[in-house]
Design an enzyme around this catalytic site. Sequence first.
Site, short mmCIF file in Angstrom:
data_model
loop_
_atom_site.label_atom_id
_atom_site.label_comp_id
_atom_site.label_asym_id
_atom_site.label_seq_id
_atom_site.Cartn_x
_atom_site.Cartn_y
_atom_site.Cartn_z
N LEU A 53 32.45 103.04 20.82
CA LEU A 53 32.27 102.64 20.83
C LEU A 53 30.98 102.08 20.48
CD1 LEU A 53 33.34 100.50 23.83
CD2 LEU A 53 34.72 100.69 21.66
N TYR A 103 23.39 99.11 6.79
CA TYR A 103 24.27 99.20 7.81
C TYR A 103 25.51 99.43 7.90
CZ TYR A 103 26.83 97.45 11.70
OH TYR A 103 27.70 97.00 13.58
N LYS A 107 28.84 102.34 8.35
CA LYS A 107 29.05 102.13 9.34
C LYS A 107 30.41 102.51 8.03
CE LYS A 107 30.26 100.30 12.99
NZ LYS A 107 29.31 100.84 14.46
N ASN A 132 32.27 89.00 14.54
CA ASN A 132 31.02 89.04 15.20
C ASN A 132 31.39 88.41 17.08
OD1 ASN A 132 28.33 88.10 14.02
ND2 ASN A 132 29.74 87.23 13.21
N HIS A 279 34.07 55.28 56.95
CA HIS A 279 34.16 55.65 58.27
C HIS A 279 34.80 55.52 59.00
CE1 HIS A 279 30.39 56.76 57.60
NE2 HIS A 279 30.01 55.92 57.10
#
EC number: 1.1.1.367
Length: 372
Positions: A53, A103, A107, A132, A279
């Site tokens: 991960l 990026y 990956k 996401n 009450h």
Amino acid sequence: MKVLVTGANGFVGRNLCAHLAERGGIEVVPFTRESSVGNLPELIRSVDFIFHLAGVNRPEKPEEFKIGNSELTYALCEAVRSNGRAIPLLYTSSIQAEVDNEYGLSKRAAEEHLQVLGEDIGCPVYIFRLPNVFGKWSRPNYNSAVATFCHNIIRDIPIQINNSSAEITLVYIDDVVRTFMKVMDGKLSNAVSLQVEPQYQISVGELAEQLYEFRNSRKSLTTARVGSGLTRALYSTYLSFLPEDSFSYDVPMHSDPRGTFVEMLKTADSGQFSFFTAHPGVTRGGHYHHSKTEKFLVIKGMARFKFRNILTGAFYEICTNGEKAEIVETVPGWTHDITNVGTDDMVVMLWANEVFDRENPDTYACSVGEGA
């Protein structure tokens, strides 16, 4: 079973490790930013499964993409190769691997290292190109817009939206973890590229609107449909960003000589929940409804419910108490009241099928009287 989790202190890693700990019989071998790459061969020496991960998606320097993604993955592959065992390995890639930015390229290179490893030594390799991911323990201004929006909105910090109509694809952390554990258990096919389901599509503007609705629900008392799907996942995520001093909030309380009445929760189309006290000797009610219905549950004390049909005059009486889990329903066209016939204060939970409307309350005063 022994499992290596790289990125164990990250967002996905923490959630995965929590679920693995709940399973029992699983020893987690963590690899974090503080761990040395040189220790990987020793760490995997006796593991049965690898969750890879770890990665970098918001570095201070662009070259850290390559170091934290492709080079780390290559080192892990070399450690597995030198071990000589075909250890199953799951990798969290990104949909950005389809994009030719730094990026995405890092990956994609990591994926290629893993694919070569699988071909060379025959180990099962599972690659997930995640969109996401959102959920508890995510980091604002790092993991996703959901995390940032939740963190800011819950603290009344302004959020920035550049394009409210822009669509984003989301997967919920619990669905991610559940899918990953199915892979570990051998319950998913030995495919190289897999997906987490369900995936949700929502515009940035709709996301912000939903999160603001969560924030405002404490004042309006009206909850969204938070029991399923994306709204459930977003609500859980939103609440996970609550500061400790915001774990509680006040709701309206109306008091008079009879006791108190407290509104707790309202819904858009399934009524509202409240509770009231009375009450000893106090009678509440003395009215009927044409369409409105209610359910009463005595939590504490002793109660007598009386009913009279306003058309036929038919009379009915029910006695119940806090020792019984008994629901008493009001019926349209029957005037009704409830009396505390005990010696202590009575506490009663109340659900009404509609939110109280002061302009159209559907409530008409009418004495119940006594039976024949």
